[in-house]
Every structure is written in C-alpha cells, then in structure tokens.
Design an enzyme around this catalytic site. Structure first.
Site, PDB file in Angstrom:
ATOM      1  N   THR A   1       0.702 -10.253 -12.080  1.00 28.45           N
ATOM      2  CA  THR A   1      -0.737 -10.423 -11.712  1.00 28.45           C
ATOM      3  C   THR A   1      -1.360  -9.123 -12.335  1.00 28.45           C
ATOM      4  O   THR A   1      -1.027  -8.190 -12.924  1.00 28.45           O
ATOM      5  CB  THR A   1      -0.836 -10.143 -10.316  1.00 28.45           C
ATOM      6  OG1 THR A   1      -0.181  -8.623  -9.870  1.00 28.45           O
ATOM      7  CG2 THR A   1       0.245 -11.156  -9.361  1.00 28.45           C
TER       8      THR A   1
ATOM      9  N   PHE B   1      -2.837  -7.013 -10.936  1.00 23.88           N
ATOM     10  CA  PHE B   1      -2.565  -5.606 -10.204  1.00 23.88           C
ATOM     11  C   PHE B   1      -1.455  -5.031 -11.141  1.00 23.88           C
ATOM     12  O   PHE B   1      -1.212  -3.933 -11.099  1.00 23.88           O
ATOM     13  CB  PHE B   1      -2.322  -5.753  -8.773  1.00 23.88           C
ATOM     14  CG  PHE B   1      -1.691  -4.604  -8.169  1.00 23.88           C
ATOM     15  CD1 PHE B   1      -2.900  -3.833  -7.676  1.00 23.88           C
ATOM     16  CD2 PHE B   1      -0.566  -4.037  -7.711  1.00 23.88           C
ATOM     17  CE1 PHE B   1      -2.631  -2.686  -6.711  1.00 23.88           C
ATOM     18  CE2 PHE B   1      -0.377  -3.107  -6.990  1.00 23.88           C
ATOM     19  CZ  PHE B   1      -1.411  -2.291  -6.455  1.00 23.88           C
TER      20      PHE B   1
ATOM     21  N   ASP C   1       0.853  -1.075  -0.022  1.00 24.35           N
ATOM     22  CA  ASP C   1       0.134  -0.066  -0.015  1.00 24.35           C
ATOM     23  C   ASP C   1       0.782   1.257   0.099  1.00 24.35           C
ATOM     24  O   ASP C   1       1.715   1.498   0.943  1.00 24.35           O
ATOM     25  CB  ASP C   1      -0.999  -0.067   1.183  1.00 24.35           C
ATOM     26  CG  ASP C   1      -2.081   1.097   1.239  1.00 24.35           C
ATOM     27  OD1 ASP C   1      -1.678   2.172   0.559  1.00 24.35           O
ATOM     28  OD2 ASP C   1      -3.121   0.515   1.744  1.00 24.35           O
TER      29      ASP C   1
END
Length: 315
Positions: A294, A296, A197
């Site tokens: 991925t 993401f 994050d």
C-alpha cells in the site's frame, strides 16, 4: 454485473493515502483533536489516582482516538450505495463502536452472513481497505471481515468491494477487541494486523492494539493451527509485539529470520537513542506475500524504516 451507481460518479482515487492505523469518530457536531482526546484521558487518570482508584478507572483504554471526519461526496455515494450489502449491523447503538450485547459470532452467524462455511480471515484496522479487498478478490474460496472504525476508511473499503462486486467480504465498524470477545472458539482461520497505530509516546504504549488480553481473545477465536499475522514499520512496536506475543499462551512464533532489536523501549522524542541501547536477537518472518504494498507501506520504506513481519501460529 449490475451497477448500483454510475462508475464515473464513484471513481477510485489511486492517490489516496492509506494506513491501517485505527481511528474513529464522534457525532459530526463533535470534533475532537487527538491531543485533546488523549489529554482528557490523562486528566481522568489523574482524577482517578487522586481518588485512590486505578488510572482510567471505569474507562476503556482505546487503541484509537475518537474524532469526527465528514465524508466527501464520492465516499458518501459509496456508503449510500454499498453499506446495506457489506456493512454488518452489529453495533450496540447509533454512534457506538461496541458490539451489541448478546451477539454470538459463531459458525451460525458466519453462515447467515456469508452464506457458506468457508474459512474466515479478519483484518484489524483495515484502513482504506486495499489489502483486504485485494485479498478477497484474489481468494474467492475464503471469506474476509474488515474491522475499521474511521468513517472514510469504511467508505473506501465499501467502494473497493462494491466496484468489484465482491461477495466474500464484509465490514464491521466496531472496536476490534469487543468483536473478539463475541467470537466463539475456533471460528477464525487467520487474523491480520498490519501497521497499527504505533502510539510513539511512552505514556501511550498502553493504547497499542497488541496487548495480552487481546492475544488471549484472538487465540480463543482462532482455529487450531490458525495464525495471527502482524506487521509494523516501527522498531519499538516490534519490540512490543515480541514482549506480548513470544511467550503468549497458545501461540508459537514461527518466524525464520533473525532480527536485532533494542531490549529497552524508546518513545517519541528519544527514539534516536535506540541504536546505543543493548540489543538482542529475535525471530521474525519473511514479508507476507498476501499483503499488498500500500501507499502507507511505501512511505515507510521511502523513509528508510524496516518492515517487521510476524507470524504467530496457534498450538
């Protein structure tokens, strides 16, 4: 391979969005938005300052926001089917993300958990588990531990491990820094932290998972010659990693690429000023071949962001 559940009941959703960002939950009846949770911390910091104490006095600065997230039927079935096999029972109590007092994450614990003495790789913030599950399937000679605090991510990792009948992977739903404090020296071969994050607001940079205290605990847990691999698609987080890790005791940056980065931080709302700031050259690594691409990461590339890879070896 014997199946615990009907495969048609637990079909893998190939389109599920993935992220290694660390998130967590409260009990199911306590839904808290990230903005509300962060605002509560800021109010606590203000109260502490007014009382003459350090900000967030008596509170941990977490790298995730606690919020509820109910599992859909598919993921609930995966949890029910595979949690006993793969999910470590090391939490301090029900609903706690702390590691229980007295836990010693050492060679004996690892041997009793995995049944062997193979090298162990730990991924901090495993998200939906695609990366760690793929690595476990590709490398049966290694053991893997996925650290994730978000219920759907844990359940999806359970699903991937169970569908492939993997024996060399386990999952812990704990706050990662607490686990590393419980590690004995030299018990880990590698640590992976991919796309954590970014906490883009300047006032929230203290919540970023890569911090000097964690770096010290990771160094102690890693075997001599072990590595901490980090990746981010956020330029300001790349600068943050360099600031924390390039001069960290016991680590050597073994990157071979030269990358130009701003030497001052920007936050959400003024990131567009980064190009006008003074820049300097830093060393980073080629893309880690052991990291699967991925959804993401694909989204970051599609948005035009540059992927920054880091390899820090213990010395």
């Amino acid at each position: 391979m014997s199946e615990v559940v009907n495969q048609s009941d637990i079909a893998l959703d190939e389109d599920v969005s993935t992220s290694s960002s660390v998130t967590s939950i409260l009990p199911s009846d306590a839904t808290v938005s990230s903005d509300v949770a962060v605002a509560a911390d800021e109010a606590a910091a203000s109260d502490a300052t007014n009382a003459g104490r350090p900000p967030l006095y008596g509170r941990k600065v977490l790298s995730f926001v606690r919020r509820s997230a109910r599992l859909d039927d598919r993921l609930q079935r995966a949890w029910d089917a595979y949690a006993d096999r793969y999910l470590l029972d090391i939490n301090a109590g029900e609903g706690s993300l702390d590691v229980r007092d007295g836990l010693r994450f050492d060679a004996e614990f690892m041997r009793s958990t995995w049944g062997n003495d193979r090298p162990l790789i730990v991924e901090i913030g495993s998200g939906q588990g695609e990366n760690v599950a793929a690595a476990a399937a590709a490398h049966p000679e290694l053991n893997f531990l996925a650290l994730e605090v978000y219920d759907p991510g844990v359940a999806h990792t359970l699903l991937l491990a169970g569908k492939q009948d993997l024996d060399n992977i386990r999952i812990a739903q704990v706050n990662a820094p607490e686990l590393f404090k419980a590690c004995a020296p030299g018990v880990l071969a590698e640590v992976w932290t991919f796309f954590p994050d970014p906490w883009p607001k300047m006032k929230h940079h203290k919540r970023r998972i890569v911090q000097p205290e964690l770096a010290g605990d990771v160094r102690r847990a890693l075997v001599d010659g072990g590595v901490w691999r980090i990746a981010t698609d956020i330029e300001d987080y790349a600068l943050h990693v360099h600031e924390v890790m390039d001069d960290a005791d016991g680590f050597e940056n073994v990157g071979s690429l030269t990358v130009s980065l701003p030497i001052a931080h920007v936050g959400k709302g003024n990131a567009d000023t980064a190009a006008d700031l003074p820049h300097a050259d830093f060393r980073e690594s080629e893309r880690f071949e052991g990291r699967v691409l991925t959804n993401f990461e694909k989204k970051g590339l599609a948005a035009g962001r540059v992927i920054h890879d880091f390899t820090y070896r213990t010395v």
